[in-house]
Design a protein around this motif. Structure first.
Motif, PDB file in Angstrom:
ATOM      1  N   VAL A 160       7.224 -15.371  60.963  1.00 52.26           N
ATOM      2  CA  VAL A 160       8.664 -15.111  61.035  1.00 52.26           C
ATOM      3  C   VAL A 160       9.240 -14.900  59.636  1.00 52.26           C
ATOM      4  O   VAL A 160      10.001 -13.946  59.391  1.00 52.26           O
ATOM      5  N   THR A 161       8.856 -15.772  58.696  1.00 53.27           N
ATOM      6  CA  THR A 161       9.330 -15.636  57.318  1.00 53.27           C
ATOM      7  C   THR A 161       8.842 -14.333  56.704  1.00 53.27           C
ATOM      8  O   THR A 161       9.590 -13.643  55.989  1.00 53.27           O
ATOM      9  N   ARG A 162       7.593 -13.969  56.985  1.00 50.44           N
ATOM     10  CA  ARG A 162       7.048 -12.717  56.460  1.00 50.44           C
ATOM     11  C   ARG A 162       7.867 -11.531  56.943  1.00 50.44           C
ATOM     12  O   ARG A 162       8.194 -10.624  56.167  1.00 50.44           O
ATOM     13  N   ARG A 163       8.199 -11.523  58.222  1.00 46.49           N
ATOM     14  CA  ARG A 163       8.978 -10.406  58.766  1.00 46.49           C
ATOM     15  C   ARG A 163      10.347 -10.315  58.102  1.00 46.49           C
ATOM     16  O   ARG A 163      10.812  -9.227  57.755  1.00 46.49           O
ATOM     17  N   HIS A 164      10.986 -11.464  57.926  1.00 45.74           N
ATOM     18  CA  HIS A 164      12.300 -11.466  57.284  1.00 45.74           C
ATOM     19  C   HIS A 164      12.205 -10.935  55.846  1.00 45.74           C
ATOM     20  O   HIS A 164      13.066 -10.156  55.408  1.00 45.74           O
ATOM     21  N   LEU A 165      11.174 -11.336  55.123  1.00 45.82           N
ATOM     22  CA  LEU A 165      11.035 -10.909  53.730  1.00 45.82           C
ATOM     23  C   LEU A 165      10.745  -9.415  53.636  1.00 45.82           C
ATOM     24  O   LEU A 165      11.224  -8.741  52.714  1.00 45.82           O
ATOM     25  N   ILE A 166       9.959  -8.886  54.567  1.00 45.83           N
ATOM     26  CA  ILE A 166       9.704  -7.446  54.568  1.00 45.83           C
ATOM     27  C   ILE A 166      10.997  -6.677  54.815  1.00 45.83           C
ATOM     28  O   ILE A 166      11.275  -5.667  54.151  1.00 45.83           O
ATOM     29  N   GLU A 167      11.793  -7.145  55.779  1.00 45.06           N
ATOM     30  CA  GLU A 167      13.079  -6.494  56.039  1.00 45.06           C
ATOM     31  C   GLU A 167      13.964  -6.559  54.793  1.00 45.06           C
ATOM     32  O   GLU A 167      14.599  -5.557  54.412  1.00 45.06           O
ATOM     33  N   ASP A 168      13.989  -7.720  54.144  1.00 43.77           N
ATOM     34  CA  ASP A 168      14.802  -7.863  52.935  1.00 43.77           C
ATOM     35  C   ASP A 168      14.311  -6.937  51.830  1.00 43.77           C
ATOM     36  O   ASP A 168      15.110  -6.329  51.101  1.00 43.77           O
ATOM     37  N   LEU A 169      12.994  -6.829  51.685  1.00 38.53           N
ATOM     38  CA  LEU A 169      12.437  -5.959  50.656  1.00 38.53           C
ATOM     39  C   LEU A 169      12.831  -4.509  50.906  1.00 38.53           C
ATOM     40  O   LEU A 169      13.187  -3.773  49.967  1.00 38.53           O
ATOM     41  N   HIS A 170      12.778  -4.079  52.161  1.00 31.51           N
ATOM     42  CA  HIS A 170      13.215  -2.720  52.498  1.00 31.51           C
ATOM     43  C   HIS A 170      14.661  -2.488  52.062  1.00 31.51           C
ATOM     44  O   HIS A 170      14.992  -1.460  51.461  1.00 31.51           O
ATOM     45  N   HIS A 171      15.542  -3.423  52.381  1.00 26.40           N
ATOM     46  CA  HIS A 171      16.959  -3.245  52.063  1.00 26.40           C
ATOM     47  C   HIS A 171      17.206  -3.303  50.556  1.00 26.40           C
ATOM     48  O   HIS A 171      18.043  -2.542  50.030  1.00 26.40           O
ATOM     49  N   LEU A 172      16.489  -4.175  49.849  1.00 27.39           N
ATOM     50  CA  LEU A 172      16.611  -4.212  48.394  1.00 27.39           C
ATOM     51  C   LEU A 172      16.155  -2.901  47.771  1.00 27.39           C
ATOM     52  O   LEU A 172      16.801  -2.376  46.855  1.00 27.39           O
ATOM     53  N   TRP A 173      15.035  -2.375  48.269  1.00 29.33           N
ATOM     54  CA  TRP A 173      14.505  -1.098  47.772  1.00 29.33           C
ATOM     55  C   TRP A 173      15.476   0.041  48.068  1.00 29.33           C
ATOM     56  O   TRP A 173      15.789   0.858  47.193  1.00 29.33           O
ATOM     57  N   ALA A 174      15.981   0.084  49.312  1.00 30.02           N
ATOM     58  CA  ALA A 174      16.867   1.176  49.711  1.00 30.02           C
ATOM     59  C   ALA A 174      18.190   1.138  48.960  1.00 30.02           C
ATOM     60  O   ALA A 174      18.830   2.182  48.753  1.00 30.02           O
ATOM     61  N   GLY A 175      18.604  -0.067  48.536  1.00 32.46           N
ATOM     62  CA  GLY A 175      19.870  -0.204  47.847  1.00 32.46           C
ATOM     63  C   GLY A 175      19.823   0.106  46.367  1.00 32.46           C
ATOM     64  O   GLY A 175      20.871   0.098  45.698  1.00 32.46           O
ATOM     65  N   ARG A 176      18.650   0.371  45.837  1.00 31.17           N
ATOM     66  CA  ARG A 176      18.513   0.658  44.408  1.00 31.17           C
ATOM     67  C   ARG A 176      18.664   2.159  44.146  1.00 31.17           C
ATOM     68  O   ARG A 176      18.257   2.985  44.954  1.00 31.17           O
ATOM     69  N   SER A 177      19.234   2.499  43.011  1.00 26.78           N
ATOM     70  CA  SER A 177      19.324   3.893  42.601  1.00 26.78           C
ATOM     71  C   SER A 177      19.056   3.976  41.100  1.00 26.78           C
ATOM     72  O   SER A 177      19.867   3.488  40.301  1.00 26.78           O
ATOM     73  N   PRO A 178      17.915   4.547  40.705  1.00 25.09           N
ATOM     74  CA  PRO A 178      16.868   5.102  41.573  1.00 25.09           C
ATOM     75  C   PRO A 178      16.030   3.997  42.209  1.00 25.09           C
ATOM     76  O   PRO A 178      15.986   2.874  41.708  1.00 25.09           O
ATOM     77  N   ARG A 179      15.375   4.343  43.307  1.00 25.76           N
ATOM     78  CA  ARG A 179      14.513   3.385  43.990  1.00 25.76           C
ATOM     79  C   ARG A 179      13.212   3.209  43.214  1.00 25.76           C
ATOM     80  O   ARG A 179      12.645   4.196  42.731  1.00 25.76           O
ATOM     81  N   PRO A 180      12.717   1.971  43.100  1.00 27.44           N
ATOM     82  CA  PRO A 180      11.420   1.785  42.445  1.00 27.44           C
ATOM     83  C   PRO A 180      10.287   2.221  43.363  1.00 27.44           C
ATOM     84  O   PRO A 180      10.418   2.187  44.591  1.00 27.44           O
ATOM     85  N   ALA A 181       9.202   2.653  42.778  1.00 30.37           N
ATOM     86  CA  ALA A 181       7.964   2.795  43.546  1.00 30.37           C
ATOM     87  C   ALA A 181       7.393   1.406  43.775  1.00 30.37           C
ATOM     88  O   ALA A 181       7.501   0.530  42.913  1.00 30.37           O
ATOM     89  N   GLU A 191       1.340  -5.033  58.981  1.00 24.52           N
ATOM     90  CA  GLU A 191       2.282  -5.270  57.902  1.00 24.52           C
ATOM     91  C   GLU A 191       2.339  -4.060  56.971  1.00 24.52           C
ATOM     92  O   GLU A 191       3.420  -3.630  56.548  1.00 24.52           O
ATOM     93  N   ALA A 192       1.177  -3.480  56.666  1.00 26.88           N
ATOM     94  CA  ALA A 192       1.109  -2.325  55.782  1.00 26.88           C
ATOM     95  C   ALA A 192       1.884  -1.144  56.346  1.00 26.88           C
ATOM     96  O   ALA A 192       2.690  -0.515  55.654  1.00 26.88           O
ATOM     97  N   VAL A 193       1.639  -0.833  57.619  1.00 28.63           N
ATOM     98  CA  VAL A 193       2.285   0.331  58.230  1.00 28.63           C
ATOM     99  C   VAL A 193       3.785   0.123  58.339  1.00 28.63           C
ATOM    100  O   VAL A 193       4.573   1.048  58.113  1.00 28.63           O
ATOM    101  N   TYR A 194       4.206  -1.085  58.681  1.00 26.71           N
ATOM    102  CA  TYR A 194       5.632  -1.355  58.815  1.00 26.71           C
ATOM    103  C   TYR A 194       6.342  -1.237  57.468  1.00 26.71           C
ATOM    104  O   TYR A 194       7.433  -0.669  57.374  1.00 26.71           O
ATOM    105  N   LEU A 195       5.725  -1.756  56.425  1.00 34.64           N
ATOM    106  CA  LEU A 195       6.373  -1.784  55.115  1.00 34.64           C
ATOM    107  C   LEU A 195       6.350  -0.438  54.421  1.00 34.64           C
ATOM    108  O   LEU A 195       7.341  -0.013  53.828  1.00 34.64           O
ATOM    109  N   ALA A 196       5.221   0.260  54.471  1.00 32.71           N
ATOM    110  CA  ALA A 196       4.978   1.377  53.566  1.00 32.71           C
ATOM    111  C   ALA A 196       5.246   2.737  54.192  1.00 32.71           C
ATOM    112  O   ALA A 196       5.189   2.919  55.407  1.00 32.71           O
ATOM    113  N   GLY A 197       5.500   3.705  53.335  1.00 31.31           N
ATOM    114  CA  GLY A 197       5.570   5.086  53.770  1.00 31.31           C
ATOM    115  C   GLY A 197       4.210   5.747  53.780  1.00 31.31           C
ATOM    116  O   GLY A 197       4.037   6.820  54.371  1.00 31.31           O
TER     117      GLY A 197
END
Length: 251
Positions: A160-181, A191-197
Protein backbone atom coordinates in the motif's frame (compact mmCIF):
# COMPACT_ATOMS: atom_id res chain seq x y z
CA UNK A 1 22.25 9.88 -28.35
CA UNK A 2 22.95 13.59 -28.96
CA UNK A 3 19.71 14.51 -27.14
CA UNK A 4 20.22 12.08 -24.26
CA UNK A 5 20.54 13.31 -20.69
CA UNK A 6 22.71 10.25 -19.98
CA UNK A 7 23.75 7.25 -22.04
CA UNK A 8 25.77 4.04 -22.12
CA UNK A 9 27.39 3.37 -25.50
CA UNK A 10 28.81 -0.15 -25.94
CA UNK A 11 29.75 -0.18 -22.25
CA UNK A 12 31.47 -3.22 -20.77
CA UNK A 13 32.28 -3.63 -17.06
CA UNK A 14 34.67 -6.35 -15.97
CA UNK A 15 34.78 -7.75 -12.44
CA UNK A 16 37.00 -10.50 -11.00
CA UNK A 17 35.51 -14.00 -10.84
CA UNK A 18 32.43 -13.37 -12.96
CA UNK A 19 31.56 -12.85 -16.63
CA UNK A 20 31.71 -9.24 -17.84
CA UNK A 21 28.58 -7.09 -17.96
CA UNK A 22 27.80 -5.82 -21.44
CA UNK A 23 28.13 -4.48 -23.95
CA UNK A 24 25.22 -2.31 -22.79
CA UNK A 25 23.59 0.37 -24.93
CA UNK A 26 21.06 2.60 -23.20
CA UNK A 27 20.08 6.23 -23.76
CA UNK A 28 17.94 8.23 -21.34
CA UNK A 29 16.04 11.14 -22.88
CA UNK A 30 15.19 14.34 -21.06
CA UNK A 31 12.01 14.06 -19.02
CA UNK A 32 11.35 10.36 -19.57
CA UNK A 33 10.89 7.67 -16.92
CA UNK A 34 12.73 4.41 -17.59
CA UNK A 35 12.43 1.28 -15.45
CA UNK A 36 15.21 -1.32 -15.44
CA UNK A 37 14.35 -4.90 -14.45
CA UNK A 38 16.46 -8.05 -14.31
CA UNK A 39 17.59 -10.87 -12.09
CA UNK A 40 19.96 -10.28 -9.18
CA UNK A 41 23.44 -9.81 -10.59
CA UNK A 42 22.22 -8.73 -14.03
CA UNK A 43 23.82 -5.31 -13.60
CA UNK A 44 20.89 -3.11 -12.61
CA UNK A 45 22.69 -1.25 -9.84
CA UNK A 46 25.86 -1.15 -11.95
CA UNK A 47 23.85 0.57 -14.68
CA UNK A 48 22.75 3.25 -12.21
CA UNK A 49 26.28 3.79 -10.90
CA UNK A 50 27.57 4.16 -14.46
CA UNK A 51 24.85 6.68 -15.33
CA UNK A 52 25.64 8.59 -12.13
CA UNK A 53 29.35 8.68 -12.93
CA UNK A 54 30.11 6.71 -9.74
CA UNK A 55 31.72 3.84 -11.65
CA UNK A 56 33.95 3.80 -14.72
CA UNK A 57 33.44 1.32 -17.57
CA UNK A 58 36.14 -1.09 -18.65
CA UNK A 59 35.19 -0.36 -22.26
CA UNK A 60 32.81 1.96 -24.05
CA UNK A 61 31.60 5.48 -23.40
CA UNK A 62 29.34 6.88 -20.67
CA UNK A 63 27.54 10.19 -21.05
CA UNK A 64 26.46 11.72 -17.74
CA UNK A 65 24.88 14.96 -16.58
CA UNK A 66 27.06 17.90 -15.51
CA UNK A 67 28.28 17.85 -11.89
CA UNK A 68 25.46 18.40 -9.42
CA UNK A 69 22.70 17.65 -11.93
CA UNK A 70 22.13 14.00 -10.92
CA UNK A 71 20.39 12.82 -7.73
CA UNK A 72 20.50 9.26 -6.36
CA UNK A 73 18.03 7.54 -4.01
CA UNK A 74 19.22 4.23 -2.58
CA UNK A 75 17.34 1.21 -1.22
CA UNK A 76 17.68 2.60 2.31
CA UNK A 77 16.82 6.24 3.10
CA UNK A 78 20.45 7.01 4.22
CA UNK A 79 19.34 9.97 6.32
CA UNK A 80 21.66 11.40 8.96
CA UNK A 81 20.21 9.97 12.20
CA UNK A 82 21.29 12.93 14.36
CA UNK A 83 19.68 15.57 12.12
CA UNK A 84 16.04 16.50 11.66
CA UNK A 85 14.20 16.13 8.36
CA UNK A 86 14.70 19.77 7.42
CA UNK A 87 18.47 19.60 7.94
CA UNK A 88 18.71 16.32 6.02
CA UNK A 89 16.94 17.74 2.99
CA UNK A 90 18.80 21.07 3.10
CA UNK A 91 22.21 19.35 3.22
CA UNK A 92 22.90 19.00 -0.56
CA UNK A 93 22.00 22.65 -1.10
CA UNK A 94 24.26 23.81 1.72
CA UNK A 95 27.09 21.65 0.38
CA UNK A 96 26.59 23.34 -3.01
CA UNK A 97 27.06 26.73 -1.38
CA UNK A 98 23.42 27.86 -1.15
CA UNK A 99 22.97 30.25 1.81
CA UNK A 100 21.59 28.46 4.88
CA UNK A 101 18.31 30.37 5.09
CA UNK A 102 17.56 29.82 1.40
CA UNK A 103 18.56 26.16 1.60
CA UNK A 104 16.26 25.53 4.55
CA UNK A 105 13.38 27.39 2.90
CA UNK A 106 13.74 25.28 -0.23
CA UNK A 107 14.04 22.14 1.91
CA UNK A 108 10.82 23.00 3.74
CA UNK A 109 9.04 23.41 0.38
CA UNK A 110 10.42 20.07 -0.82
CA UNK A 111 9.27 18.30 2.34
CA UNK A 112 5.81 19.83 2.03
CA UNK A 113 5.62 18.56 -1.55
CA UNK A 114 6.05 14.96 -0.32
CA UNK A 115 3.54 15.33 2.51
CA UNK A 116 6.02 16.00 5.33
CA UNK A 117 5.39 19.69 5.83
CA UNK A 118 4.39 19.03 9.45
CA UNK A 119 7.44 16.85 10.21
CA UNK A 120 10.30 19.27 9.58
CA UNK A 121 11.79 18.78 13.05
CA UNK A 122 11.36 14.99 13.16
CA UNK A 123 14.47 12.83 13.45
CA UNK A 124 14.72 9.76 11.16
CA UNK A 125 13.90 7.42 14.07
CA UNK A 126 10.59 9.26 14.43
CA UNK A 127 9.61 8.63 10.82
CA UNK A 128 8.00 5.49 9.43
CA UNK A 129 9.72 3.67 6.58
CA UNK A 130 7.47 5.38 4.04
CA UNK A 131 8.04 8.80 5.60
CA UNK A 132 11.82 8.30 5.62
CA UNK A 133 11.73 7.40 1.94
CA UNK A 134 9.63 10.51 1.25
CA UNK A 135 12.31 12.56 2.98
CA UNK A 136 14.95 10.92 0.78
CA UNK A 137 12.93 11.79 -2.33
CA UNK A 138 12.61 15.37 -1.11
CA UNK A 139 16.37 15.55 -0.56
CA UNK A 140 16.97 14.25 -4.10
CA UNK A 141 14.47 16.59 -5.74
CA UNK A 142 15.40 19.73 -3.80
CA UNK A 143 18.41 20.25 -6.08
CA UNK A 144 16.11 20.17 -9.16
CA UNK A 145 18.21 17.49 -10.91
CA UNK A 146 18.16 16.70 -14.61
CA UNK A 147 18.45 12.98 -13.80
CA UNK A 148 16.98 11.12 -10.82
CA UNK A 149 18.28 7.59 -10.19
CA UNK A 150 16.26 5.28 -7.93
CA UNK A 151 17.75 1.95 -6.81
CA UNK A 152 14.77 -0.13 -5.59
CA UNK A 153 13.76 2.60 -3.13
CA UNK A 154 10.40 1.01 -2.26
CA UNK A 155 11.53 -2.61 -1.92
CA UNK A 156 11.32 -2.71 1.88
CA UNK A 157 7.89 -1.06 2.08
CA UNK A 158 4.47 -2.66 2.21
CA UNK A 159 2.43 -2.76 -0.99
CA UNK A 160 0.00 0.00 0.00
CA UNK A 161 2.81 2.41 0.91
CA UNK A 162 4.65 1.54 -2.30
CA UNK A 163 1.59 2.36 -4.39
CA UNK A 164 1.12 5.69 -2.64
CA UNK A 165 4.78 6.62 -3.15
CA UNK A 166 4.66 5.75 -6.85
CA UNK A 167 1.59 7.95 -7.28
CA UNK A 168 3.34 10.75 -5.40
CA UNK A 169 6.46 10.36 -7.53
CA UNK A 170 4.38 10.65 -10.70
CA UNK A 171 2.78 13.88 -9.48
CA UNK A 172 6.10 15.34 -8.32
CA UNK A 173 7.64 14.53 -11.71
CA UNK A 174 4.67 15.89 -13.65
CA UNK A 175 4.69 19.10 -11.62
CA UNK A 176 8.30 19.95 -12.46
CA UNK A 177 9.28 22.20 -15.35
CA UNK A 178 11.42 20.94 -16.90
CA UNK A 179 10.68 17.39 -15.82
CA UNK A 180 13.69 15.34 -14.70
CA UNK A 181 14.56 12.09 -16.40
CA UNK A 182 14.09 9.17 -13.99
CA UNK A 183 15.74 5.75 -14.07
CA UNK A 184 14.08 3.33 -11.65
CA UNK A 185 15.51 -0.10 -10.79
CA UNK A 186 13.10 -2.76 -9.54
CA UNK A 187 12.50 -6.53 -9.49
CA UNK A 188 8.76 -5.97 -9.85
CA UNK A 189 7.53 -5.92 -13.47
CA UNK A 190 4.09 -4.57 -12.52
CA UNK A 191 5.71 -1.74 -10.57
CA UNK A 192 8.02 -1.02 -13.52
CA UNK A 193 5.23 -0.83 -16.09
CA UNK A 194 3.02 1.31 -13.88
CA UNK A 195 5.77 3.79 -13.05
CA UNK A 196 7.71 4.06 -16.29
CA UNK A 197 7.10 5.16 -19.83
CA UNK A 198 9.63 2.55 -20.97
CA UNK A 199 10.85 -0.65 -19.34
CA UNK A 200 14.22 -2.24 -20.09
CA UNK A 201 14.91 -5.91 -19.33
CA UNK A 202 18.54 -6.87 -18.67
CA UNK A 203 19.84 -10.32 -19.50
CA UNK A 204 20.79 -12.12 -16.29
CA UNK A 205 24.13 -13.40 -17.59
CA UNK A 206 25.46 -10.66 -19.87
CA UNK A 207 23.69 -7.59 -18.50
CA UNK A 208 22.84 -6.61 -22.06
CA UNK A 209 19.45 -5.11 -22.90
CA UNK A 210 17.32 -8.14 -23.76
CA UNK A 211 14.14 -6.17 -24.42
CA UNK A 212 12.81 -2.62 -24.21
CA UNK A 213 9.07 -2.00 -24.23
CA UNK A 214 7.14 1.30 -24.02
CA UNK A 215 4.16 1.58 -21.70
CA UNK A 216 0.93 2.78 -23.30
CA UNK A 217 -0.69 5.88 -21.85
CA UNK A 218 0.67 8.77 -19.85
CA UNK A 219 1.68 9.35 -16.25
CA UNK A 220 0.18 10.07 -13.79
CA UNK A 221 -2.07 7.07 -14.39
CA UNK A 222 -5.87 7.32 -14.20
CA UNK A 223 -7.67 5.57 -11.36
CA UNK A 224 -8.06 1.83 -11.96
CA UNK A 225 -5.40 1.75 -14.68
CA UNK A 226 -3.88 -1.46 -13.30
CA UNK A 227 -6.96 -3.26 -14.65
CA UNK A 228 -6.54 -1.77 -18.12
CA UNK A 229 -5.97 -4.48 -20.78
CA UNK A 230 -3.06 -2.51 -22.30
CA UNK A 231 -1.32 -2.42 -18.91
CA UNK A 232 -1.92 -6.14 -18.31
CA UNK A 233 -0.64 -7.04 -21.80
CA UNK A 234 2.53 -5.02 -21.34
CA UNK A 235 3.16 -6.62 -17.93
CA UNK A 236 2.74 -10.12 -19.35
CA UNK A 237 5.02 -9.45 -22.33
CA UNK A 238 7.76 -8.07 -20.11
CA UNK A 239 7.36 -10.87 -17.56
CA UNK A 240 7.85 -13.38 -20.37
CA UNK A 241 10.93 -11.52 -21.58
CA UNK A 242 12.30 -11.43 -18.04
CA UNK A 243 11.75 -15.19 -17.65
CA UNK A 244 13.66 -15.81 -20.91
CA UNK A 245 16.47 -13.59 -19.65
CA UNK A 246 16.92 -15.66 -16.49
CA UNK A 247 19.73 -18.24 -16.20
CA UNK A 248 18.90 -21.97 -16.16
CA UNK A 249 15.38 -21.34 -17.40
CA UNK A 250 13.13 -24.36 -17.24
CA UNK A 251 11.15 -25.22 -20.39
Amino acid sequence: MADAVAALDNVVVRYPDRPPIGPVNLAIEAGEIVAVVGASGAGKSTTLRLLAGLEKPSEGEVTTTPPGRTAFVFQSPTLMPWADALSNVALPLELAGVPRDEARARAATALASVGLGERLSARPRQLSGGMAMRASLARALVTQPDLLLLDEPFAALDSVTRRHLIEDLHHLWAGRSPRPAIVFVTHDVEEAVYLAGRTVVLDAVSGQVAMARPTPGNAPRPEGWRADPAYRETVENLATALAHAMPDRVG
